[in-house]
Design an enzyme around this catalytic site. Structure first.
Site, PDB file in Angstrom:
ATOM      1  N   TYR A 141      -6.075  -7.425   2.341  1.00  0.00           N
ATOM      2  CA  TYR A 141      -7.482  -7.011   2.330  1.00  0.00           C
ATOM      3  C   TYR A 141      -8.217  -7.529   1.095  1.00  0.00           C
ATOM      4  O   TYR A 141      -9.439  -7.531   1.042  1.00  0.00           O
ATOM      5  CB  TYR A 141      -7.622  -5.479   2.378  1.00  0.00           C
ATOM      6  CG  TYR A 141      -7.129  -4.850   3.671  1.00  0.00           C
ATOM      7  CD1 TYR A 141      -6.837  -5.626   4.783  1.00  0.00           C
ATOM      8  CD2 TYR A 141      -6.956  -3.469   3.777  1.00  0.00           C
ATOM      9  CE1 TYR A 141      -6.375  -5.058   5.961  1.00  0.00           C
ATOM     10  CE2 TYR A 141      -6.508  -2.897   4.955  1.00  0.00           C
ATOM     11  CZ  TYR A 141      -6.214  -3.692   6.041  1.00  0.00           C
ATOM     12  OH  TYR A 141      -5.764  -3.133   7.206  1.00  0.00           O
ATOM     13  N   LYS A 198       8.097  -6.370   6.446  1.00  0.00           N
ATOM     14  CA  LYS A 198       8.388  -7.362   7.494  1.00  0.00           C
ATOM     15  C   LYS A 198       9.170  -8.471   6.817  1.00  0.00           C
ATOM     16  O   LYS A 198       8.793  -9.652   6.814  1.00  0.00           O
ATOM     17  CB  LYS A 198       7.060  -7.847   8.100  1.00  0.00           C
ATOM     18  CG  LYS A 198       7.200  -8.703   9.323  1.00  0.00           C
ATOM     19  CD  LYS A 198       7.648  -7.938  10.563  1.00  0.00           C
ATOM     20  CE  LYS A 198       7.834  -8.865  11.745  1.00  0.00           C
ATOM     21  NZ  LYS A 198       8.554  -8.222  12.865  1.00  0.00           N
ATOM     22  N   ASP A 230       7.427  -3.184  12.755  1.00  0.00           N
ATOM     23  CA  ASP A 230       7.413  -2.984  14.214  1.00  0.00           C
ATOM     24  C   ASP A 230       8.391  -1.880  14.622  1.00  0.00           C
ATOM     25  O   ASP A 230       8.079  -1.016  15.442  1.00  0.00           O
ATOM     26  CB  ASP A 230       7.705  -4.297  14.963  1.00  0.00           C
ATOM     27  CG  ASP A 230       8.766  -5.153  14.295  1.00  0.00           C
ATOM     28  OD1 ASP A 230       9.156  -4.839  13.154  1.00  0.00           O
ATOM     29  OD2 ASP A 230       9.231  -6.125  14.916  1.00  0.00           O
ATOM     30  N   ASP A 254      -2.224   1.069   6.353  1.00  0.00           N
ATOM     31  CA  ASP A 254      -3.458   1.385   7.074  1.00  0.00           C
ATOM     32  C   ASP A 254      -3.129   1.762   8.512  1.00  0.00           C
ATOM     33  O   ASP A 254      -3.591   2.777   9.051  1.00  0.00           O
ATOM     34  CB  ASP A 254      -4.363   0.135   7.027  1.00  0.00           C
ATOM     35  CG  ASP A 254      -5.784   0.433   7.472  1.00  0.00           C
ATOM     36  OD1 ASP A 254      -6.093   1.611   7.740  1.00  0.00           O
ATOM     37  OD2 ASP A 254      -6.588  -0.509   7.555  1.00  0.00           O
ATOM     38  N   ASP A 258      -2.669   5.891  10.283  1.00  0.00           N
ATOM     39  CA  ASP A 258      -3.452   6.375  11.425  1.00  0.00           C
ATOM     40  C   ASP A 258      -2.536   6.827  12.560  1.00  0.00           C
ATOM     41  O   ASP A 258      -2.807   7.827  13.222  1.00  0.00           O
ATOM     42  CB  ASP A 258      -4.419   5.292  11.921  1.00  0.00           C
ATOM     43  CG  ASP A 258      -5.780   5.412  11.263  1.00  0.00           C
ATOM     44  OD1 ASP A 258      -5.840   6.012  10.160  1.00  0.00           O
ATOM     45  OD2 ASP A 258      -6.774   4.920  11.825  1.00  0.00           O
TER      46      ASP A 258
END
Ligand code: NAD
Length: 368
Positions: A141, A198, A230, A254, A258
């Site tokens: 980001y 990852k 994942d 992020d 959620d």
């Protein structure tokens, strides 16, 4: 001499003022029982600041926040400001506060109370009580991004055309400081830490993994493991009660936080903290937005904000007693069957009493 804390309160917009009022009332009541004085300075940000000053984050707000011991935020934004220029949108206040206060760690606990298990979309949620620690000021980001036109071709002959890119970049320092927060937190909890990355694909993830593995030697009591993002997204659904502390990068955090919020069912119940270097004020806020659809109607659930105040007392000031008093009072209030409209379930009508923001706040204070 009694202890005193200076709290900057930024009510913001929509339901922000009602939920922060509730949180301050509960906080003052719980703190005074321990002989602690709370001084409140109210500051404007978001739409409220646009209305008064033409910008979402006035200098006075950021400076007063910096000079406080901690910041309690309601929520910002709403349809009234949907058409303002992109650079002065209310949400800019959040980014400005995070960067202005140097808040690099976002801590989001996810707890499903027994009384609210029906709110979880999971059939048998079990005893869910974990925390996500998300890096907040680095990664993709904040990395270099851009685009260029390319005349090259893909292997199948298609012309590439415009190419765009974002970059994930992390320094050892950025990773180590958030890992330390996560390991320290695990030590205060059930002593389990999971790094989500990852590492099978990304070089940044491999550095996260290597630094976390090195740091784990300093915390021999903490059971440390790693999961690919994942896989973590699946495991969070299939075995949520087995997690304790999860630490991860900005992007993965992020998304996972959620997902985790959804597991808990109700957006109105969940607190969060954003913290920076030791000695700097942290920012404490519920995870939901300004809920303009119910603002000013005494319908909002203030418990996410109230529990954020409890987190503030524990994390910023080490006031464990005040924090657990507030959390127990919330639990007791739920046990007694009091509910705001967001946490009522069809078929359960005989088991709860529907109340408003003010009434549930009074009940929580009475249950302290
Ligand atoms: P929202 O979280 O405000 O509301 C989503 C739904 O949940 C609504 O139906 C709302 O009534 C309900 N809800 C939320 N909090 C509740 C509470 N405490 N009690 C009862 N019900 C509650 O999300 P949204 O509708 O997507 O966004 C509304 C505004 O808030 C937008 O302007 C958005 O940009 C802003 N927003 C701000 C923050 C923040 O300040 N941190 C975060 C998210 C969204």
């Amino acid at each position: 001499m009694s202890k005193k804390y200076n709290i900057a309160v930024i009510p913001g917009d929509g339901i922000g003022p009602e939920i922060t009022t509730a949180a301050v009332e509960v906080l003052e009541a719980a703190a005074s029982r321990q002989g602690i004085e709370i001084f409140i300075k109210e500051l404007k940000a978001g739409g409220a600041a646009i209305d008064s000053f033409g910008i979402p984050l006035p200098q006075e707000t950021i400076e007063s926040a910096r000079n406080s011991d901690a910041v309690l935020l309601g929520a910002v934004g709403g349809p009234k400001w949907d058409d303002v220029e992109p650079e002065i949108r209310p949400e800019k206040a959040l980014l400005g506060l995070r960067s202005g206060l140097g808040l690099y760690a976002n801590i989001r606990p996810v707890v499903v109370y027994d009384e609210l298990k029906d709110a979880s979309p999971l059939k048998n949620p079990g005893n869910i009580d974990f925390v996500i620690v998300r890096e907040l000021t680095g990664g993709i980001y904040f990395g270099k991004n851009g685009g260029y036109q390319s005349g090259d071709h893909l292997p199948d002959g298609t012309v590439k055309g415009k190419v765009v890119f974002d970059t994930e970049s992390y320094s050892e320092g950025e990773i180590n400081r958030i890992l330390k927060i996560a390991f320290d937190l695990a030590m205060k909890r059930r002593k389990k830490l999971t790094l989500v990355d990852k590492a099978n694909v990304l070089v940044t993830s491999r550095m996260w993994r290597s630094l976390a593995s090195q740091m784990s030697f300093d915390y021999p009591e903490v059971e440390f493991d790693c999961l690919y993002i994942d896989n973590a997204a699946m495991q969070l659904i299939s075995r949520p009660s087995s997690f304790d502390v999860i630490v991860t990068s900005n992007l993965f955090g992020d998304i996972l936080s959620d997902e985790a919020g959804q597991i808990a069912g109700s957006i109105g119940m969940l607190p969060s903290a954003s913290i920076g270097a030791p000695g700097t004020p942290g920012l404490f806020e519920p995870i939901h937005g300004s809920a303009p659809d119910i603002a000013g109607q005494n319908k909002s659930n203030p418990m996410g904000s109230i529990l954020s105040a409890a987190m503030m007392m524990r994390i910023m000031f080490g006031e464990e007693q005040v924090a657990s008093d507030i959390e127990n009072a919330v639990k007791k209030t739920l046990e007694k069957g009091l509910r705001t409209s967001d946490i009522t379930f069809i078929g359960e009508e005989n088991n709860f009493t529907l109340v408003g923001t003010k009434e549930i706040t009074e009940a929580i204070i009475a249950n302290l």
